[in-house]
Design a protein around this motif. Structure first.
Motif, PDB file in Angstrom:
ATOM      1  N   PRO A  49     -27.426  14.842  14.676  1.00 17.68           N
ATOM      2  CA  PRO A  49     -26.237  14.346  15.868  1.00 17.68           C
ATOM      3  C   PRO A  49     -27.060  13.834  17.220  1.00 17.68           C
ATOM      4  O   PRO A  49     -28.113  14.092  17.465  1.00 17.68           O
ATOM      5  CB  PRO A  49     -25.546  15.740  16.089  1.00 17.68           C
ATOM      6  CG  PRO A  49     -26.599  16.887  15.641  1.00 17.68           C
ATOM      7  CD  PRO A  49     -27.139  16.381  14.710  1.00 17.68           C
ATOM      8  N   GLU A  50     -26.155  13.153  17.892  1.00 18.50           N
ATOM      9  CA  GLU A  50     -26.605  12.939  19.317  1.00 18.50           C
ATOM     10  C   GLU A  50     -26.990  13.924  20.359  1.00 18.50           C
ATOM     11  O   GLU A  50     -26.555  15.175  20.071  1.00 18.50           O
ATOM     12  CB  GLU A  50     -25.435  11.932  19.739  1.00 18.50           C
ATOM     13  CG  GLU A  50     -24.213  12.667  20.589  1.00 18.50           C
ATOM     14  CD  GLU A  50     -23.365  13.048  19.251  1.00 18.50           C
ATOM     15  OE1 GLU A  50     -22.181  13.380  19.520  1.00 18.50           O
ATOM     16  OE2 GLU A  50     -23.633  12.733  18.186  1.00 18.50           O
ATOM     17  N   ILE A  52     -26.580  13.809  23.658  1.00 17.88           N
ATOM     18  CA  ILE A  52     -25.654  13.981  24.744  1.00 17.88           C
ATOM     19  C   ILE A  52     -24.311  13.234  24.317  1.00 17.88           C
ATOM     20  O   ILE A  52     -24.639  12.364  23.420  1.00 17.88           O
ATOM     21  CB  ILE A  52     -26.077  13.147  26.121  1.00 17.88           C
ATOM     22  CG1 ILE A  52     -26.495  11.796  25.806  1.00 17.88           C
ATOM     23  CG2 ILE A  52     -27.463  13.805  26.587  1.00 17.88           C
ATOM     24  CD1 ILE A  52     -26.943  10.901  27.124  1.00 17.88           C
ATOM     25  N   GLN A  53     -23.403  13.339  25.091  1.00 14.05           N
ATOM     26  CA  GLN A  53     -22.168  12.823  24.759  1.00 14.05           C
ATOM     27  C   GLN A  53     -21.908  11.478  25.276  1.00 14.05           C
ATOM     28  O   GLN A  53     -22.205  11.447  26.419  1.00 14.05           O
ATOM     29  CB  GLN A  53     -20.781  13.771  25.081  1.00 14.05           C
ATOM     30  CG  GLN A  53     -19.588  13.206  24.675  1.00 14.05           C
ATOM     31  CD  GLN A  53     -19.494  13.153  23.134  1.00 14.05           C
ATOM     32  OE1 GLN A  53     -19.961  14.211  22.464  1.00 14.05           O
ATOM     33  NE2 GLN A  53     -18.772  12.314  22.688  1.00 14.05           N
ATOM     34  N   GLY A  54     -21.815  10.432  24.614  1.00 11.53           N
ATOM     35  CA  GLY A  54     -21.742   9.250  24.958  1.00 11.53           C
ATOM     36  C   GLY A  54     -20.467   8.846  25.732  1.00 11.53           C
ATOM     37  O   GLY A  54     -18.986   9.078  25.468  1.00 11.53           O
ATOM     38  N   GLU A  55     -20.481   7.820  26.394  1.00  8.95           N
ATOM     39  CA  GLU A  55     -19.199   7.387  27.015  1.00  8.95           C
ATOM     40  C   GLU A  55     -18.340   6.376  26.076  1.00  8.95           C
ATOM     41  O   GLU A  55     -17.112   6.325  25.995  1.00  8.95           O
ATOM     42  CB  GLU A  55     -19.476   6.384  28.347  1.00  8.95           C
ATOM     43  CG  GLU A  55     -20.150   7.592  29.609  1.00  8.95           C
ATOM     44  CD  GLU A  55     -20.531   6.528  30.643  1.00  8.95           C
ATOM     45  OE1 GLU A  55     -20.025   5.259  30.537  1.00  8.95           O
ATOM     46  OE2 GLU A  55     -20.981   7.138  31.709  1.00  8.95           O
ATOM     47  N   ALA A  57     -17.253   5.649  22.322  1.00 11.98           N
ATOM     48  CA  ALA A  57     -17.108   6.345  20.724  1.00 11.98           C
ATOM     49  C   ALA A  57     -18.249   5.876  19.846  1.00 11.98           C
ATOM     50  O   ALA A  57     -18.538   4.580  19.918  1.00 11.98           O
ATOM     51  CB  ALA A  57     -15.688   6.080  20.422  1.00 11.98           C
ATOM     52  N   ASN A  58     -18.652   6.644  19.100  1.00 12.93           N
ATOM     53  CA  ASN A  58     -19.673   6.148  17.869  1.00 12.93           C
ATOM     54  C   ASN A  58     -18.931   5.482  16.930  1.00 12.93           C
ATOM     55  O   ASN A  58     -18.047   5.835  16.309  1.00 12.93           O
ATOM     56  CB  ASN A  58     -20.367   7.378  17.359  1.00 12.93           C
ATOM     57  CG  ASN A  58     -21.677   7.226  16.649  1.00 12.93           C
ATOM     58  OD1 ASN A  58     -21.679   6.338  15.645  1.00 12.93           O
ATOM     59  ND2 ASN A  58     -22.901   7.828  17.051  1.00 12.93           N
ATOM     60  N   SER A  62     -17.881  10.541  12.626  1.00 12.29           N
ATOM     61  CA  SER A  62     -18.308  11.779  12.683  1.00 12.29           C
ATOM     62  C   SER A  62     -19.652  11.441  12.038  1.00 12.29           C
ATOM     63  O   SER A  62     -19.994  10.474  11.352  1.00 12.29           O
ATOM     64  CB  SER A  62     -17.470  12.786  12.007  1.00 12.29           C
ATOM     65  OG  SER A  62     -17.241  12.319  10.490  1.00 12.29           O
ATOM     66  N   ALA A 143     -27.357   9.104  22.726  1.00 14.48           N
ATOM     67  CA  ALA A 143     -26.007   9.411  22.332  1.00 14.48           C
ATOM     68  C   ALA A 143     -25.889   8.874  20.822  1.00 14.48           C
ATOM     69  O   ALA A 143     -24.818   8.809  20.420  1.00 14.48           O
ATOM     70  CB  ALA A 143     -25.196   8.760  23.178  1.00 14.48           C
ATOM     71  N   TYR A 145     -26.931   8.854  16.525  1.00 12.87           N
ATOM     72  CA  TYR A 145     -27.284   9.478  15.371  1.00 12.87           C
ATOM     73  C   TYR A 145     -28.811   9.120  15.011  1.00 12.87           C
ATOM     74  O   TYR A 145     -29.109   7.892  14.819  1.00 12.87           O
ATOM     75  CB  TYR A 145     -26.292   9.603  14.278  1.00 12.87           C
ATOM     76  CG  TYR A 145     -24.950  10.185  14.567  1.00 12.87           C
ATOM     77  CD1 TYR A 145     -24.715  11.167  15.298  1.00 12.87           C
ATOM     78  CD2 TYR A 145     -23.814   9.291  13.985  1.00 12.87           C
ATOM     79  CE1 TYR A 145     -23.329  11.570  15.689  1.00 12.87           C
ATOM     80  CE2 TYR A 145     -22.555   9.781  14.205  1.00 12.87           C
ATOM     81  CZ  TYR A 145     -22.198  10.777  15.293  1.00 12.87           C
ATOM     82  OH  TYR A 145     -20.972  11.248  15.375  1.00 12.87           O
TER      83      TYR A 145
END
Length: 360
Positions: A49-50, A52-55, A57-58, A62, A143, A145
């Protein structure tokens, strides 16, 4: 030709079939040895998984969806074409479990080096696909994968299925051809034997005919014909005509009446077919309708009656053969009886009166 005849022909010509089968076995082994074995390699990776949380959406959603999408992309035709352009093997499979981040890679190649290189190229293509799609979505590297290699590519087995397949094909074809050759050889030998036996019979018959002709010629040369002395000693007999046979000794047609003959043992006038004039028309039909000609002495009256009784006995169980026999005998005696005395006297009286009238 059925299976049983083919089996018998193969057993008769075993000395042809067995060498051909041996040659087929040698050819199958040689063909299998010429096929190079295949090397199977395995590799494993996991999508992480990433950090950090990106601004933004991936694009994969999921992480499990990213794993499934990556498996679809790697199994596509474009990905295989890319691997083949690198001079590697396109015989690989991507295994992805549902709701899992684990990625399995199975490669099969002609050499271990190619198998290992193909596995590594597939993992690199998977990492590149992840990075390109997420970068295009403006996601920073922290952020995104990523792909982590769990099991580096390595050769795990040597597969000989190709050589076994080739040996099986060569063996089946060779066995079929061997059986066909044995059966054809048996047919050819059978035809040759029959032709030879036919020629032998002709030769034997020709030799026998020549021998008989030679013996007849030798007998004719050794025994010349002597002139007959009967014509010289008895000149009258040479001009005499042969005695004509009696009419009762000759065959007659069934439409002709029977001539007179000697009396039979029962007082009948005839003892053979010539006595059928005293029998009923049905007995005549039973005896003479089976042929155009009736020969004397072929069947007695008693046998004729017995032959006539048989169908009547089957039709009528109350038929009495003895009664019919007695009636036939009575009828025959009445026809053979002399003329009455009155007729004789009247005849003699007429003769006497005519003679007296003629006297002067």
């Amino acid at each position: 030709m059925d299976v049983w005849r083919i089996t018998l022909a193969a057993l008769r010509r075993w000395y042809v079939l067995l060498p051909l089968l041996a040659v087929t076995g040698v050819m199958a082994i040689g063909a299998g040895n010429r096929v190079a074995p295949e090397y199977e390699g395995q590799a494993g990776a996991m999508i992480t998984p990433e950090r950090i949380q990106g601004e933004v959406a991936n694009p994969y959603g999921s992480i499990t969806n990213a794993n499934e999408a990556l498996g679809i992309v790697l199994n596509s035709v474009d990905s295989r074409r890319t691997i083949m352009e690198q001079g590697l093997s396109a015989s690989y499979e991507i295994g992805v479990a549902s709701r899992s981040t684990i990625l399995q890679v199975s490669v099969r190649a002609d050499s271990p080096e190619v198998a290992i290189a193909t596995g590594q190229a597939v993992l690199d293509l998977a990492a590149q696909e992840l990075a390109t799609r997420q970068t295009d979505a403006a996601l920073p590297a922290e952020a995104q994968y990523t792909l982590a290699v769990l099991d580096p590519p390595a050769v795990t087995a040597i597969v000989d299925t190709g050589s076994v397949r080739v040996q099986a094909v060569v063996g089946v074809l060779g066995a079929g051809v061997s059986l066909l050759v044995a059966v054809l050889f048996d047919d050819i030998v059978g035809l040759w034997k029959r032709a030879r036996a036919r020629g032998s019979r002709r030769s034997a018959k020709r030799a026998r005919d020549e021998k008989e002709a030679a013996s007849d010629t030798a007998a004719a040369v050794a025994e010349p014909a002597e002139p007959s002395t009967d014509a010289v000693d008895d000149p009258v007999s040479a001009t005499e005509e042969p005695e004509a046979p009696r009419s009762r000794d000759l065959p007659r047609r069934r439409s002709e009446p029977a001539p007179a003959g000697p009396r039979g043992p029962n007082g009948n006038k005839h003892s053979d077919h010539t006595g059928l004039t005293t029998a009923s028309p049905s007995i005549n039909s039973a005896l003479i309708n089976t042929n155009e000609w009736v020969w004397p002495g072929d069947q007695s009256l008693e046998e004729a009656i017995a032959a006539e009784e048989e169908p009547r006995r089957r039709r009528n169980p109350f038929f009495d053969p003895e009664f019919t026999k007695r009636q036939l005998e009575k009828k025959s005696k009445r026809k053979d009886a002399p003329e009455p005395a009155e007729d004789v006297e009247s005849t003699s009286g007429t003769t006497t009166s005519s003679g007296a009238a003629q006297r002067p």
